[in-house]
Design a protein around this motif. Structure first.
Motif, mmCIF file in Angstrom:
data_model
loop_
_atom_site.group_PDB
_atom_site.id
_atom_site.type_symbol
_atom_site.label_atom_id
_atom_site.label_comp_id
_atom_site.label_asym_id
_atom_site.label_seq_id
_atom_site.Cartn_x
_atom_site.Cartn_y
_atom_site.Cartn_z
ATOM 1 N N GLN A 94 -5.702 2.155 4.677
ATOM 2 C CA GLN A 94 -6.627 1.101 4.266
ATOM 3 C C GLN A 94 -8.079 1.549 4.409
ATOM 4 O O GLN A 94 -8.915 1.252 3.550
ATOM 5 C CB GLN A 94 -6.368 -0.157 5.082
ATOM 6 C CG GLN A 94 -5.017 -0.807 4.790
ATOM 7 C CD GLN A 94 -4.777 -2.058 5.610
ATOM 8 O OE1 GLN A 94 -5.448 -3.070 5.430
ATOM 9 N NE2 GLN A 94 -3.822 -1.996 6.526
ATOM 10 N N SER A 95 -8.359 2.276 5.479
ATOM 11 C CA SER A 95 -9.727 2.764 5.688
ATOM 12 C C SER A 95 -10.109 3.816 4.652
ATOM 13 O O SER A 95 -11.292 4.034 4.377
ATOM 14 C CB SER A 95 -9.888 3.335 7.102
ATOM 15 O OG SER A 95 -9.154 4.545 7.250
ATOM 16 N N GLN A 96 -9.102 4.460 4.071
ATOM 17 C CA GLN A 96 -9.353 5.481 3.053
ATOM 18 C C GLN A 96 -9.446 4.898 1.643
ATOM 19 O O GLN A 96 -9.693 5.618 0.688
ATOM 20 C CB GLN A 96 -8.247 6.542 3.102
ATOM 21 C CG GLN A 96 -8.260 7.370 4.389
ATOM 22 C CD GLN A 96 -7.036 8.256 4.525
ATOM 23 O OE1 GLN A 96 -5.955 7.949 4.022
ATOM 24 N NE2 GLN A 96 -7.192 9.388 5.216
ATOM 25 N N GLY A 97 -9.217 3.596 1.530
ATOM 26 C CA GLY A 97 -9.382 2.931 0.250
ATOM 27 C C GLY A 97 -8.233 3.081 -0.718
ATOM 28 O O GLY A 97 -8.431 3.029 -1.937
ATOM 29 N N VAL A 98 -7.004 3.240 -0.215
ATOM 30 C CA VAL A 98 -5.875 3.374 -1.128
ATOM 31 C C VAL A 98 -5.662 2.073 -1.889
ATOM 32 O O VAL A 98 -5.957 0.982 -1.399
ATOM 33 C CB VAL A 98 -4.579 3.775 -0.390
ATOM 34 C CG1 VAL A 98 -4.759 5.079 0.365
ATOM 35 C CG2 VAL A 98 -4.111 2.662 0.546
ATOM 36 N N LYS A 99 -5.144 2.190 -3.095
ATOM 37 C CA LYS A 99 -4.883 1.030 -3.937
ATOM 38 C C LYS A 99 -3.438 0.571 -3.865
ATOM 39 O O LYS A 99 -3.085 -0.495 -4.364
ATOM 40 C CB LYS A 99 -5.231 1.360 -5.388
ATOM 41 C CG LYS A 99 -6.682 1.774 -5.591
ATOM 42 C CD LYS A 99 -7.657 0.702 -5.121
ATOM 43 C CE LYS A 99 -9.092 1.119 -5.373
ATOM 44 N NZ LYS A 99 -10.044 0.102 -4.854
ATOM 45 N N GLY A 100 -2.565 1.374 -3.256
ATOM 46 C CA GLY A 100 -1.165 1.032 -3.098
ATOM 47 C C GLY A 100 -0.536 1.931 -2.052
ATOM 48 O O GLY A 100 -1.088 2.989 -1.718
ATOM 49 N N VAL A 101 0.604 1.513 -1.517
ATOM 50 C CA VAL A 101 1.271 2.257 -0.446
ATOM 51 C C VAL A 101 2.753 2.414 -0.764
ATOM 52 O O VAL A 101 3.412 1.466 -1.207
ATOM 53 C CB VAL A 101 1.107 1.550 0.919
ATOM 54 C CG1 VAL A 101 1.935 2.253 2.002
ATOM 55 C CG2 VAL A 101 -0.363 1.491 1.330
ATOM 56 N N VAL A 102 3.264 3.616 -0.538
ATOM 57 C CA VAL A 102 4.701 3.894 -0.607
ATOM 58 C C VAL A 102 5.150 4.278 0.792
ATOM 59 O O VAL A 102 4.544 5.152 1.422
ATOM 60 C CB VAL A 102 5.018 5.038 -1.587
ATOM 61 C CG1 VAL A 102 6.523 5.326 -1.597
ATOM 62 C CG2 VAL A 102 4.538 4.701 -2.991
ATOM 63 N N MET A 103 6.192 3.635 1.283
ATOM 64 C CA MET A 103 6.680 3.914 2.631
ATOM 65 C C MET A 103 8.190 3.804 2.677
ATOM 66 O O MET A 103 8.820 3.248 1.762
ATOM 67 C CB MET A 103 6.057 2.952 3.652
ATOM 68 C CG MET A 103 6.430 1.502 3.430
ATOM 69 S SD MET A 103 5.915 0.390 4.784
ATOM 70 C CE MET A 103 4.166 0.269 4.499
ATOM 71 N N ALA A 104 8.767 4.318 3.761
ATOM 72 C CA ALA A 104 10.214 4.209 3.975
ATOM 73 C C ALA A 104 10.453 3.811 5.426
ATOM 74 O O ALA A 104 10.901 4.624 6.238
ATOM 75 C CB ALA A 104 10.911 5.533 3.667
ATOM 76 N N PRO A 105 10.143 2.570 5.784
ATOM 77 C CA PRO A 105 10.268 2.155 7.191
ATOM 78 C C PRO A 105 11.693 2.281 7.700
ATOM 79 O O PRO A 105 12.619 1.742 7.099
ATOM 80 C CB PRO A 105 9.798 0.698 7.168
ATOM 81 C CG PRO A 105 9.978 0.258 5.754
ATOM 82 C CD PRO A 105 9.728 1.471 4.916
ATOM 83 N N GLN A 106 11.856 2.988 8.800
ATOM 84 C CA GLN A 106 13.188 3.167 9.372
ATOM 85 C C GLN A 106 13.590 1.970 10.226
ATOM 86 O O GLN A 106 14.766 1.666 10.364
ATOM 87 C CB GLN A 106 13.231 4.455 10.196
ATOM 88 C CG GLN A 106 12.844 5.709 9.403
ATOM 89 C CD GLN A 106 13.784 6.022 8.252
ATOM 90 O OE1 GLN A 106 14.864 6.560 8.463
ATOM 91 N NE2 GLN A 106 13.393 5.688 7.025
ATOM 92 N N ASP A 107 12.621 1.287 10.816
ATOM 93 C CA ASP A 107 12.870 0.018 11.492
ATOM 94 C C ASP A 107 12.498 -1.065 10.486
ATOM 95 O O ASP A 107 11.326 -1.397 10.304
ATOM 96 C CB ASP A 107 12.012 -0.094 12.754
ATOM 97 C CG ASP A 107 12.350 -1.327 13.584
ATOM 98 O OD1 ASP A 107 12.755 -2.345 12.981
ATOM 99 O OD2 ASP A 107 12.193 -1.288 14.815
ATOM 100 N N THR A 108 13.496 -1.623 9.825
ATOM 101 C CA THR A 108 13.236 -2.497 8.686
ATOM 102 C C THR A 108 12.910 -3.933 9.084
ATOM 103 O O THR A 108 12.597 -4.756 8.220
ATOM 104 C CB THR A 108 14.440 -2.483 7.727
ATOM 105 O OG1 THR A 108 15.646 -2.769 8.458
ATOM 106 C CG2 THR A 108 14.556 -1.127 7.051
#
Length: 358
Positions: A94-108
């Motif tokens: 967020q501090s880097q100004g991304v416009k979207g996030v892709v993640m693979a949370p292992q603790d869902t």
């Protein structure tokens, strides 16, 4: 070289390099980082969930490749299977100004507050491989993990003739993947192969834990005839134990222990060819990378999707209100590609398998 670039070079020759640095280079697409290096390329944050398995290392290699193909810029982190680190990494994005996030949370379950925070800031999220227990994301990109467990059950149940003992080396049950695979395997065995005894061993996706529990189980039940590994994290330890016990014998030998893995990494395909394991479910590491980026870019561009067939051979389903999941194909891979229990399989050397190109 385009006209503007030629003009810049000419001006630089007259006025010096300072002009090139201060002016011309500022608008040159090649000065940006990422795939499509133009100013319009969205900046996407991708958190890699771990780098201690061949499957996830393959995924990590595919992401930059597809970022170029899809024309996006990347910021990447690695949460190393730790939810606190993932949450911190998202703050960095967020501090880097991304416009979207892709993640693979292992603790869902624990990721829900972070998803809510990103949603409040209108930053779309795509999860790959896993689906959050609660909360909304733009799209989930995974395969049908219940089908993984069912396919493994049908393979082992058929090979064992509906009788005997099998060990299921479970993944983490704090993950939707671990729960889906475990529940489906157990339900299939209970319904279709009641003569088979299943020993479920919780491993938290850790290879050393899996090896220890498998060794202990063989000590108490030396007549184990089947093993289902919910991920290739357990591959090395399982093969070592079978070798130590003199059980690495052909399927025609009565001592043979049938082994089904889950991932489709190159090592598994080689092990199927050499007779060390009997099958695996191929998770599409390449398509996880491609469509994770594809959907987050689509979200940034304001596109929407509906349940139904896709143009890439999968099906989007509605998991719950406001949550869609693109279920990619994940075939059961065997030595000969013959059907098992009436279900089709894919031959280990089929060139459609990502593991044959990794």
């Amino acid at each position: 070289m385009n006209r503007n670039a030629l003009l810049c070079l000419g001006l630089t020759a007259v006025l010096g390099t300072a002009l090139l640095t201060a002016g011309c280079n500022r608008n040159d697409p090649s000065s940006s980082t990422g795939g499509d290096k133009g100013a319009s390329a969205p900046l996407i944050g991708v958190d890699y969930p771990r780098s201690d398995t061949d499957f996830w290392n393959s995924y990590i290699k595919y992401v930059p490749q597809f970022s170029k193909e899809l024309g996006v810029q990347l910021k990447t982190t690695n949460s190393q299977n730790d939810i606190a680190t993932l949450i911190s990494n998202v703050q960095t994005f967020q501090s880097q100004g991304v416009k979207g996030v892709v993640m693979a949370p292992q603790d869902t379950a624990a990721i829900a507050p972070t998803l809510e925070q990103l949603g409040a800031k209108k930053i779309p999220v795509v999860t790959i491989d896993t689906r959050p227990d609660t909360g909304k994301v733009f799209m989930v990109v995974r395969a049908d993990n219940r089908a993984y467990g069912t396919k493994a059950c049908q393979f082992l149940g058929t090979k064992l003739g509906g009788k005997g003992k099998v060990v299921m080396l479970q993944g983490g049950l704090d993950s939707i993947n671990g729960r889906d695979r475990t529940e489906a395997f157990n339900e299939c065995m209970k319904k279709d192969y009641p003569g088979i005894t299943v020993f479920g061993e919780a491993t938290d996706w850790k290879g050393d834990v899996a090896a220890t529990k498998l060794q202990t189980r063989f000590t108490s039940d030396p007549d184990i005839k089947g093993i289902y590994m919910e991920s290739s994290f357990a591959l090395s330890g399982t093969l070592q134990i079978l070798k130590q016990r003199g059980l690495q014998v052909p399927p025609t030998d009565p001592k043979h222990v049938f082994v089904v893995s889950n991932d489709g990494i190159p090592e598994e395909l080689k092990d199927i060819q050499s007779g060390l394991i009997d099958a695996t479910v191929s998770q599409p590491a390449d398509l996880f990378a491609k469509y994770g980026l594809y959907y987050v870019k689509a979200a940034i561009e304001g596109k929407t999707f509906q349940p139904g067939p896709t143009d890439h051979g999968s099906t989007i389903i509605q998991v719950r209100d406001g949550l869609l999941e693109d279920q990619l194909a994940a075939p059961l891979v065997t030595l000969d590609g013959a059907s098992i229990g009436g279900q089709p399989t894919t031959k280990f050397d089929d060139q459609s398998l990502w593991g044959n190109h990794a």
